[in-house]
Scaffold this active site. Structure first.
Site, mmCIF file in Angstrom:
data_model
loop_
_atom_site.group_PDB
_atom_site.id
_atom_site.type_symbol
_atom_site.label_atom_id
_atom_site.label_comp_id
_atom_site.label_asym_id
_atom_site.label_seq_id
_atom_site.Cartn_x
_atom_site.Cartn_y
_atom_site.Cartn_z
ATOM 1 N N LYS A 91 0.810 -1.197 0.000
ATOM 2 C CA LYS A 91 0.000 0.000 0.000
ATOM 3 C C LYS A 91 0.850 1.257 0.000
ATOM 4 O O LYS A 91 0.391 2.340 -0.365
ATOM 5 C CB LYS A 91 -0.897 0.040 1.256
ATOM 6 C CG LYS A 91 -1.801 -1.134 1.445
ATOM 7 C CD LYS A 91 -2.546 -0.943 2.801
ATOM 8 C CE LYS A 91 -3.260 -2.196 3.198
ATOM 9 N NZ LYS A 91 -3.719 -2.155 4.596
ATOM 10 N N GLY A 92 2.056 1.128 0.497
ATOM 11 C CA GLY A 92 2.862 2.293 0.863
ATOM 12 C C GLY A 92 3.084 3.317 -0.236
ATOM 13 O O GLY A 92 3.274 4.499 0.042
ATOM 14 N N GLU B 216 7.601 2.144 -5.711
ATOM 15 C CA GLU B 216 7.596 1.786 -4.283
ATOM 16 C C GLU B 216 7.733 3.034 -3.424
ATOM 17 O O GLU B 216 8.234 4.068 -3.875
ATOM 18 C CB GLU B 216 8.798 0.883 -3.978
ATOM 19 C CG GLU B 216 8.497 -0.586 -3.945
ATOM 20 C CD GLU B 216 7.734 -1.029 -2.703
ATOM 21 O OE1 GLU B 216 7.066 -0.207 -2.066
ATOM 22 O OE2 GLU B 216 7.803 -2.224 -2.407
ATOM 23 N N ASP B 217 7.338 2.906 -2.167
ATOM 24 C CA ASP B 217 7.627 3.973 -1.214
ATOM 25 C C ASP B 217 9.034 3.841 -0.658
ATOM 26 O O ASP B 217 9.732 4.829 -0.485
ATOM 27 C CB ASP B 217 6.583 3.995 -0.080
ATOM 28 C CG ASP B 217 6.468 2.664 0.637
ATOM 29 O OD1 ASP B 217 6.879 1.631 0.068
ATOM 30 O OD2 ASP B 217 5.968 2.645 1.774
ATOM 31 N N ASP C 68 14.109 -1.359 1.024
ATOM 32 C CA ASP C 68 14.756 -1.622 2.312
ATOM 33 C C ASP C 68 15.707 -2.813 2.148
ATOM 34 O O ASP C 68 16.799 -2.662 1.601
ATOM 35 C CB ASP C 68 13.634 -1.850 3.335
ATOM 36 C CG ASP C 68 14.107 -1.871 4.766
ATOM 37 O OD1 ASP C 68 15.279 -1.590 5.020
ATOM 38 O OD2 ASP C 68 13.286 -2.171 5.653
ATOM 39 N N LYS D 120 17.009 2.779 1.306
ATOM 40 C CA LYS D 120 17.819 2.515 2.509
ATOM 41 C C LYS D 120 18.864 1.455 2.167
ATOM 42 O O LYS D 120 18.698 0.276 2.524
ATOM 43 C CB LYS D 120 16.914 1.929 3.597
ATOM 44 C CG LYS D 120 16.380 2.865 4.634
ATOM 45 C CD LYS D 120 15.790 1.993 5.757
ATOM 46 C CE LYS D 120 14.820 2.737 6.608
ATOM 47 N NZ LYS D 120 14.261 1.860 7.668
ATOM 48 N N PHE E 281 13.552 4.782 11.179
ATOM 49 C CA PHE E 281 12.199 4.221 11.124
ATOM 50 C C PHE E 281 11.271 5.350 10.702
ATOM 51 O O PHE E 281 10.913 6.202 11.493
ATOM 52 C CB PHE E 281 11.791 3.669 12.489
ATOM 53 C CG PHE E 281 10.642 2.703 12.416
ATOM 54 C CD1 PHE E 281 9.459 3.036 11.749
ATOM 55 C CD2 PHE E 281 10.742 1.445 12.994
ATOM 56 C CE1 PHE E 281 8.414 2.145 11.660
ATOM 57 C CE2 PHE E 281 9.681 0.545 12.912
ATOM 58 C CZ PHE E 281 8.523 0.891 12.255
HETATM 59 C C1 PRP Z 1 7.100 -2.123 2.773
HETATM 60 C C2 PRP Z 1 7.379 -1.206 1.602
HETATM 61 C C3 PRP Z 1 7.998 -2.132 0.603
HETATM 62 C C4 PRP Z 1 8.734 -3.133 1.460
HETATM 63 C C5 PRP Z 1 10.176 -2.777 1.493
HETATM 64 O O1 PRP Z 1 5.890 -2.760 2.548
HETATM 65 O O2 PRP Z 1 6.198 -0.616 1.122
HETATM 66 O O3 PRP Z 1 7.027 -2.796 -0.164
HETATM 67 O O4 PRP Z 1 8.170 -3.040 2.784
HETATM 68 O O5 PRP Z 1 10.871 -3.689 2.257
HETATM 69 P P1 PRP Z 1 11.936 -4.724 1.669
HETATM 70 O O6 PRP Z 1 12.841 -3.967 0.736
HETATM 71 O O7 PRP Z 1 12.652 -5.178 2.915
HETATM 72 O O8 PRP Z 1 11.188 -5.829 1.000
HETATM 73 P P2 PRP Z 1 5.021 -3.434 3.679
HETATM 74 O O9 PRP Z 1 5.214 -4.930 3.625
HETATM 75 O O10 PRP Z 1 5.277 -2.770 5.003
HETATM 76 O O11 PRP Z 1 3.558 -3.156 3.178
HETATM 77 P P3 PRP Z 1 2.807 -1.774 2.888
HETATM 78 O O12 PRP Z 1 3.380 -1.214 1.611
HETATM 79 O O13 PRP Z 1 1.387 -2.202 2.749
HETATM 80 O O14 PRP Z 1 3.038 -0.861 4.060
#
Ligand code: PRP
Length: 182
Positions: A45-46, A101-102, A105, A133, A154
């Site tokens: 969703k982000g 993506e938002d 990570d 990041k 965070f």
């Molecule tokens: C977050 C973010 C990315 C992912 C990044 O999603 O939106 O999709 O984590 O992390 P990574 O590089 O370690 O895979 P999340 O699973 O929190 O879902 P959301 O987008 O619904 O908040």
């Protein structure tokens, strides 16, 4: 009503900075895809606020779809196991695809999604992320377009959540540790 602002230690990017970051990324994408067709895939969703602001600045012939993925496995650190919880409906074969993506990570999500979309026959798959990041990376994924590279803070707001909250903050802030350690 709860005041979310009090849970924020510091504003990392305010609304004007987010606007400028989005504009910079949009210009790069517009230069690279000039005269081409592009399928933009928002990773839910982000990404939804960043994508809403980015998408209307894109000048290529754009189509849009959405995908949602979830990491599974027990722990707060990413297990690297990703599954699709909402798939795209668009045919991406022989198309140029931009995943939006938002935050990038560990790279688990985008590593999986890049391969997944490639296997659907996309001609090219590139990554656009608002935040990168790199210090947290466990998979060899690089953003083609990034609004900002950040340390291991965070962060919440402008679509990013902690426990599904804070997504509606209009800025990106660093969450006070006492919120996620209690
Ligand atoms: C977050 C973010 C990315 C992912 C990044 O999603 O939106 O999709 O984590 O992390 P990574 O590089 O370690 O895979 P999340 O699973 O929190 O879902 P959301 O987008 O619904 O908040």
């Amino acid at each position: 009503m709860q005041n979310m602002n009090k849970d924020i230690q510091e504003i990392l990017f305010d609304e004007e900075q987010l606007r400028q970051m989005t504009q910079t990324v949009a210009r790069q994408i517009n230069a690279d895809y000039s005269g081409q067709s592009l399928v933009v895939i928002g990773v839910l969703k982000g990404s939804f606020l960043f994508l809403a602001d980015l998408f209307r600045q894109l000048t290529a012939d754009c189509r849009i779809d959405f995908i949602a993925a979830s990491s599974y496995g027990a722990s707060t650190t990413s297990s690297g196991n990703v599954r699709i919880i909402k798939d795209i409906h668009m045919d991406v074969s022989n198309k140029h695809v931009l995943l939006v993506e938002d935050i990038l990570d560990t790279g688990s999500t985008l590593s999986y999604l890049t391969e997944y979309i490639s296997q659907k026959g996309a001609q090219t798959v590139r990554i656009c992320t608002l935040l990168d990041k790199p210090s947290r990376r466990t998979k060899p994924v690089q953003a083609d377009y990034a609004g900002a590279v950040i340390p291991d803070y965070f962060v919440v707001g402008y679509g990013l959540d902690y426990d599904e909250r804070y997504r509606n903050l209009p800025y990106i802030g660093i969450l006070k540790p006492e919120i996620y350690t209690k």
